[in-house]
Structures are given as structure tokens and as C-alpha cells.
Design a protein around this motif. Sequence first.
Motif, PDB file in Angstrom:
ATOM      1  N   GLU A 161       6.692  12.991  18.684  1.00  0.00           N
ATOM      2  CA  GLU A 161       7.161  13.283  17.331  1.00  0.00           C
ATOM      3  C   GLU A 161       8.597  12.798  17.127  1.00  0.00           C
ATOM      4  OE1 GLU A 161       6.443  17.445  16.766  1.00  0.00           O
ATOM      5  OE2 GLU A 161       4.324  17.131  16.276  1.00  0.00           O
ATOM      6  N   GLN A 162       9.438  12.956  18.148  1.00  0.00           N
ATOM      7  CA  GLN A 162      10.793  12.436  18.050  1.00  0.00           C
ATOM      8  C   GLN A 162      10.797  10.907  18.002  1.00  0.00           C
ATOM      9  OE1 GLN A 162      13.786  14.208  20.628  1.00  0.00           O
ATOM     10  NE2 GLN A 162      12.459  15.991  20.985  1.00  0.00           N
ATOM     11  N   PHE A 163       9.927  10.284  18.764  1.00  0.00           N
ATOM     12  CA  PHE A 163       9.811   8.826  18.757  1.00  0.00           C
ATOM     13  C   PHE A 163       9.392   8.333  17.373  1.00  0.00           C
ATOM     14  CE2 PHE A 163       7.097   5.066  19.216  1.00  0.00           C
ATOM     15  CZ  PHE A 163       7.924   4.200  19.923  1.00  0.00           C
ATOM     16  N   VAL A 164       8.414   8.996  16.771  1.00  0.00           N
ATOM     17  CA  VAL A 164       7.960   8.604  15.431  1.00  0.00           C
ATOM     18  C   VAL A 164       9.098   8.745  14.425  1.00  0.00           C
ATOM     19  CG1 VAL A 164       6.406   9.211  13.529  1.00  0.00           C
ATOM     20  CG2 VAL A 164       5.532   9.100  15.884  1.00  0.00           C
ATOM     21  N   ALA A 165       9.809   9.856  14.495  1.00  0.00           N
ATOM     22  CA  ALA A 165      10.929  10.072  13.566  1.00  0.00           C
ATOM     23  C   ALA A 165      11.986   8.986  13.720  1.00  0.00           C
ATOM     24  CB  ALA A 165      11.530  11.454  13.791  1.00  0.00           C
ATOM     25  N   ALA A 166      12.253   8.597  14.982  1.00  0.00           N
ATOM     26  CA  ALA A 166      13.285   7.585  15.224  1.00  0.00           C
ATOM     27  C   ALA A 166      12.862   6.205  14.747  1.00  0.00           C
ATOM     28  CB  ALA A 166      13.622   7.552  16.708  1.00  0.00           C
ATOM     29  N   HIS A 167      11.546   5.982  14.602  1.00  0.00           N
ATOM     30  CA  HIS A 167      11.044   4.675  14.173  1.00  0.00           C
ATOM     31  C   HIS A 167      10.499   4.706  12.750  1.00  0.00           C
ATOM     32  CE1 HIS A 167      11.316   4.053  18.515  1.00  0.00           C
ATOM     33  NE2 HIS A 167      11.282   2.748  18.261  1.00  0.00           N
ATOM     34  N   THR A 168      10.929   5.680  11.981  1.00  0.00           N
ATOM     35  CA  THR A 168      10.520   5.770  10.585  1.00  0.00           C
ATOM     36  C   THR A 168      11.652   5.240   9.697  1.00  0.00           C
ATOM     37  OG1 THR A 168       9.130   7.713  11.007  1.00  0.00           O
ATOM     38  CG2 THR A 168       9.801   7.309   8.728  1.00  0.00           C
ATOM     39  N   PRO A 169      11.416   4.172   8.962  1.00  0.00           N
ATOM     40  CA  PRO A 169      12.481   3.626   8.106  1.00  0.00           C
ATOM     41  C   PRO A 169      12.715   4.497   6.874  1.00  0.00           C
ATOM     42  CG  PRO A 169      10.452   2.382   7.828  1.00  0.00           C
ATOM     43  CD  PRO A 169      10.199   3.355   8.930  1.00  0.00           C
ATOM     44  N   ASP A 170      13.872   4.328   6.268  1.00  0.00           N
ATOM     45  CA  ASP A 170      14.172   5.043   5.031  1.00  0.00           C
ATOM     46  C   ASP A 170      13.121   4.725   3.981  1.00  0.00           C
ATOM     47  OD1 ASP A 170      16.439   6.066   6.165  1.00  0.00           O
ATOM     48  OD2 ASP A 170      17.792   4.568   5.294  1.00  0.00           O
ATOM     49  N   GLY A 171      12.739   5.745   3.250  1.00  0.00           N
ATOM     50  CA  GLY A 171      11.758   5.562   2.190  1.00  0.00           C
ATOM     51  C   GLY A 171      10.322   5.752   2.627  1.00  0.00           C
ATOM     52  N   ILE A 172      10.110   5.988   3.908  1.00  0.00           N
ATOM     53  CA  ILE A 172       8.770   6.244   4.440  1.00  0.00           C
ATOM     54  C   ILE A 172       8.735   7.683   4.961  1.00  0.00           C
ATOM     55  CG2 ILE A 172       7.054   5.639   6.198  1.00  0.00           C
ATOM     56  CD1 ILE A 172       7.297   3.471   4.175  1.00  0.00           C
ATOM     57  N   ALA A 173       7.713   8.427   4.582  1.00  0.00           N
ATOM     58  CA  ALA A 173       7.507   9.783   5.089  1.00  0.00           C
ATOM     59  C   ALA A 173       6.385   9.745   6.119  1.00  0.00           C
ATOM     60  CB  ALA A 173       7.158  10.733   3.957  1.00  0.00           C
ATOM     61  N   THR A 174       6.599  10.402   7.258  1.00  0.00           N
ATOM     62  CA  THR A 174       5.575  10.423   8.309  1.00  0.00           C
ATOM     63  C   THR A 174       5.165  11.850   8.632  1.00  0.00           C
ATOM     64  OG1 THR A 174       7.264  10.431  10.041  1.00  0.00           O
ATOM     65  CG2 THR A 174       6.361   8.284   9.393  1.00  0.00           C
ATOM     66  N   SER A 175       3.937  11.980   9.073  1.00  0.00           N
ATOM     67  CA  SER A 175       3.442  13.240   9.627  1.00  0.00           C
ATOM     68  C   SER A 175       2.547  12.901  10.803  1.00  0.00           C
ATOM     69  CB  SER A 175       2.671  14.047   8.583  1.00  0.00           C
ATOM     70  OG  SER A 175       1.500  13.339   8.164  1.00  0.00           O
ATOM     71  N   VAL A 176       2.525  13.790  11.792  1.00  0.00           N
ATOM     72  CA  VAL A 176       1.705  13.577  12.984  1.00  0.00           C
ATOM     73  C   VAL A 176       0.720  14.733  13.085  1.00  0.00           C
ATOM     74  CG1 VAL A 176       1.686  13.131  15.458  1.00  0.00           C
ATOM     75  CG2 VAL A 176       3.682  12.459  14.094  1.00  0.00           C
ATOM     76  N   ASP A 177      -0.558  14.423  12.979  1.00  0.00           N
ATOM     77  CA  ASP A 177      -1.617  15.431  13.065  1.00  0.00           C
ATOM     78  C   ASP A 177      -2.256  15.360  14.443  1.00  0.00           C
ATOM     79  OD1 ASP A 177      -1.133  16.069  10.386  1.00  0.00           O
ATOM     80  OD2 ASP A 177      -2.635  14.641   9.667  1.00  0.00           O
TER      81      ASP A 177
ATOM     82  N   PRO B 190       0.821  -1.210   0.000  1.00  0.00           N
ATOM     83  CA  PRO B 190       0.000   0.000   0.000  1.00  0.00           C
ATOM     84  C   PRO B 190       0.854   1.259   0.000  1.00  0.00           C
ATOM     85  CG  PRO B 190       0.019  -0.967   2.178  1.00  0.00           C
ATOM     86  CD  PRO B 190       0.714  -1.951   1.273  1.00  0.00           C
ATOM     87  N   SER B 191       0.270   2.288  -0.575  1.00  0.00           N
ATOM     88  CA  SER B 191       0.952   3.577  -0.598  1.00  0.00           C
ATOM     89  C   SER B 191       0.951   4.242   0.777  1.00  0.00           C
ATOM     90  CB  SER B 191       0.268   4.498  -1.617  1.00  0.00           C
ATOM     91  OG  SER B 191       0.839   5.779  -1.604  1.00  0.00           O
ATOM     92  N   ASP B 192      -0.123   4.028   1.568  1.00  0.00           N
ATOM     93  CA  ASP B 192      -0.285   4.751   2.826  1.00  0.00           C
ATOM     94  C   ASP B 192      -0.774   3.841   3.942  1.00  0.00           C
ATOM     95  OD1 ASP B 192       0.073   7.746   2.055  1.00  0.00           O
ATOM     96  OD2 ASP B 192      -1.282   6.955   0.517  1.00  0.00           O
ATOM     97  N   ALA B 193      -0.473   4.236   5.152  1.00  0.00           N
ATOM     98  CA  ALA B 193      -0.987   3.584   6.352  1.00  0.00           C
ATOM     99  C   ALA B 193      -1.106   4.646   7.448  1.00  0.00           C
ATOM    100  CB  ALA B 193      -0.077   2.456   6.800  1.00  0.00           C
ATOM    101  N   PHE B 194      -1.831   4.339   8.509  1.00  0.00           N
ATOM    102  CA  PHE B 194      -2.004   5.313   9.590  1.00  0.00           C
ATOM    103  C   PHE B 194      -2.245   4.598  10.910  1.00  0.00           C
ATOM    104  CE2 PHE B 194      -6.325   4.325   8.402  1.00  0.00           C
ATOM    105  CZ  PHE B 194      -6.991   4.293   9.614  1.00  0.00           C
ATOM    106  N   ALA B 195      -1.997   5.315  11.973  1.00  0.00           N
ATOM    107  CA  ALA B 195      -2.356   4.874  13.326  1.00  0.00           C
ATOM    108  C   ALA B 195      -2.953   6.051  14.069  1.00  0.00           C
ATOM    109  CB  ALA B 195      -1.142   4.352  14.071  1.00  0.00           C
ATOM    110  N   LYS B 196      -4.069   5.824  14.744  1.00  0.00           N
ATOM    111  CA  LYS B 196      -4.654   6.821  15.632  1.00  0.00           C
ATOM    112  C   LYS B 196      -4.251   6.454  17.057  1.00  0.00           C
ATOM    113  CE  LYS B 196      -8.528   8.410  12.844  1.00  0.00           C
ATOM    114  NZ  LYS B 196      -8.079   9.811  12.851  1.00  0.00           N
ATOM    115  N   VAL B 197      -3.641   7.398  17.754  1.00  0.00           N
ATOM    116  CA  VAL B 197      -3.101   7.119  19.083  1.00  0.00           C
ATOM    117  C   VAL B 197      -3.543   8.192  20.067  1.00  0.00           C
ATOM    118  CG1 VAL B 197      -1.071   5.881  18.211  1.00  0.00           C
ATOM    119  CG2 VAL B 197      -0.955   8.358  18.532  1.00  0.00           C
ATOM    120  N   SER B 198      -3.602   7.805  21.329  1.00  0.00           N
ATOM    121  CA  SER B 198      -3.883   8.772  22.393  1.00  0.00           C
ATOM    122  C   SER B 198      -3.008   8.447  23.585  1.00  0.00           C
ATOM    123  CB  SER B 198      -5.366   8.748  22.792  1.00  0.00           C
ATOM    124  OG  SER B 198      -5.742   7.470  23.253  1.00  0.00           O
TER     125      SER B 198
END
Length: 467
Positions: free
Chosen positions: A347-363, A322-330
Motif C-alpha cells: 500500500e505504501q508502494f502504491v501511494a508512492a507511485h501514484t501521480p497527482d490527480g490520480i486516486a488509488t485504492s487497494v482491495d 480513460p476514467s479508470d484503470a486497474f491491476a490485479k496482483v499477487s
Amino acid sequence: MTTERDFVADHRDDLLADLDAWLRIPGISAQPDRHDDVRRSAEWFADAARRTGFPTVEVWDDGPWLPAVFAEWRSADDDAPTVLVYGHHDVQPVDPLELWHTDPFDPTIDGDVLRARGASDDKGQLLFHLLGVRAHLAATGRTSPAVHLRYLIEGEEESGSPHFEQLLATHRERLGCDIVVVTDTGMVAADVPSTVTGMRGMVSATINLHGPDLDLHSGVFGGAVPNPATAVAELVAALHDADGRVQVPGFYDDVVELTDVERELFAKVPVDDAQFLQVAQSRALSGEAGFTTLERLGARPTAEVNGLGGGYQGAGTKTIIPSDAFAKVSFRLVADQDPAKIINAVEQFVAAHTPDGIATSVDWEGDGVRACLVPIDTPAYRALTDAISAAFDGAQVLPTREGGSGPEAGLQHAVGAPLVFLGVGLPDDQIHAPNEKVTLSMLFKGAEAAALLWSGLARVSARGLRG
């Protein structure tokens, strides 16, 4: 002279009549087509406060918020402390309607139980306060309360209080107080008097992961390009260790730990784990190791995955990357955790667990809300527990923590005063669910406790209440 208990007993029918009338107004703040009913609800309570004797009563609708009610009754004793009572008059939606055994807006009494939407959350609890004021005056022979009483009754709490901070800022000069009494909580059991000593804060977000710019054939590209669905699964799996501790760096840095005294008192609260699992319809307990169920529910911070998705969701198979995936967290927060710091750490945790080739954003869903905490070694807390204990024939009042989140911490910050909680809802009141109910005998005990509380707080100086 009559006692507080005698007056409440002699005027139970007054409370029942008021409940019947008010509960018929479907003031559902979450549904725009019910906003006229929210206004009717505010006006109804304003009239009830005037009937009780409050000389100043106003409906505040001078901003984007749904109508709120302000009432004030100053004591004849100029140096009396000022108490602000907070609650809300709006109610939750009733869906699914077919699960109700009775009409949600046609109050029905069966023995000691009254069933209707808003019966416990929060109309019943607000009305016991009005009866409590009358009982206080009758028992003391006063013509005005022993404290300067102010009420702030919100109309948007069941919609997340989206404009509450604006309302507080607009009317800050009218809301000054020495102590806030929150009446939107409950007790652990009808025969176990208790009071909430903390409510958790919260921040929540959607984490978005983007890989290839289109869905790819897994046979042609699988194993050669990063998969965002795999990445999101690895991300959420990394949130906790084997002992249930949140692995976001710095997550626990500012947590106020339970004292030994608090843990001893918590241990006296009768929590049946088997019954808890039955209510939860779960087959196992889980959570942070080293803490009881009650401690986990209210006194410890958490990270939860509320939703997870990505890729093909239909019947059969569709072999894609798939092109995209998401997680809703609280993240539920406890005292002294700063939502802004937690947002930055996540946000730092997400960045540290983002593999190369994947772009993440936190809304993020707003700036989050802080937790609030009630110290149990203050004169205000002792006055509260003395009043509750007297209403329950001298029983020890135990502390609990509220696992949910609300606007109370924002209110505390805005007025710069400590909080205590006087609520008499029960765990099985089914608030927010079909067949909401309230136990009438608990409302009558709440009225007696409120009547006693005003005299108890009056014996403490304003400085003493503020600590």
C-alpha cells in the motif's frame, strides 16, 4: 511375518477397488449444485476409515464449512507421539469437459496410470494412507498403530479453504498433535524420491486507479490531465528491477534464505530447464537473478501481475483518456514473511507511485496466508526421509519447495506443531486440468512409506518431534 511391502503388494486390488468407488463421486466444492456430492464423498471416506479399523470416525458438518472427516485411532502405547494427517476429499471442477479423453468420473486404468478427477489430488493419496495403516499393523503384529493417529480430511480445499480456520477453532481440542503429516503434494519424478520442505504463502489484491470522473477526448484533453492507464502501466513496471527483484520497500526483510546445504541438495534435483519451458509453453526463463529455476519456484518470494485493464477494449479505436484503470496482483511469500507487513508495504508502494490527480485504492482478497517451512535437520524430517527412502529401495530423498499456497501454515499455527510432507503425485499428473491421472506404482510406494513412517515416528519422543 509379512513386510510392509509384501502386504501392500498383496492388497493392491483393495486400493484399486476403493479408488474406483470413491472417484465416481463428483465432490466439486466450488459448485453449489455438487455440494450433496461433497457430503457423499465425506461419508464414503468415513466408512472407508471405519473399515480400516479406526474406532472413532466423525463427519464434521457443524459449521459453515462443507463436510470434513475426522478419524482417530489411539495407540496402545500411552506415551506414543500423536500424528495428525491432513488432506482433502473435494475435487476441482472438470471444465472444459470436451478436453477430457475419458469421463472424469469414470475411472480408467491404462497400464500403470489411473485417470479420473481426484485421482492424484487428493483421493488417491488419502487412500494410500488407509492401506499404509493396514500394512503397518500387519508388519509389526500390532493391534493398534505405534503412534496416536488422527486424520483431518477437509472438504473445501479446492475452493480456497474459506472456512478452514473456523473449523480448526471449533475443534481445536480434538486436533492436538506433535507432528502434522500433509499428504497433498508430490515428488519431482517417479525415480527421484523427494519431499516438500516448504510451501509459499500469498496475498493478492486489485489496485484501482481513478483519474477524471469521465472518459475524456484525447485530442482535447490529452497531454494536459493525468491518464490512469498510463499510471497503472508505470506502477506495475516499477514492481521489479532489471534483476527481477521486487522493489516494494522491505519486501525481503524477513525472508529466510536458503542455507548452503539446502542449495547443494536443491542442485541435485534433476530440473531440465528446456523441458520446463516446453511444459510452460514459454520461450524464455525469467525471474530473480542469482537463483535456479527450482529455487525461484519455491524458495523465493515473487510479485506477479495477474491482470491489467482500463479504457476502451473493443474493436477499432476510441481515442480517450480513460476514467479508470486497474491491476490485479499477487505476491507469493516465503517463510517468516508476514502477510500483514507485506500488505502495508504494498500500500505504501502504491501511494508512492501514484501521480497527482490520480486516486488509488487497494482491495485485498482477505488477510492472505503465511508460508510454512520444514527444517531438514530435525528427527521428524529424518524419520520421514528414512521411510520414503526405504520405499524407494534406499535412494536419497531430496528436498523441494512447493511454489503454490494452501492452508497448511494456518493448520500448523492452529495446532502449534511442525509439519512434514508425504506426497507421491508427479508433475505431469495434470491436477486441476483435464485428464488428471495418478501413477499407481507411486501410490503403492506411498502406502509402504506411510506404513514405515508410523514406526519411525514412534521411535522419536513427542518432545523430540516438536523440536
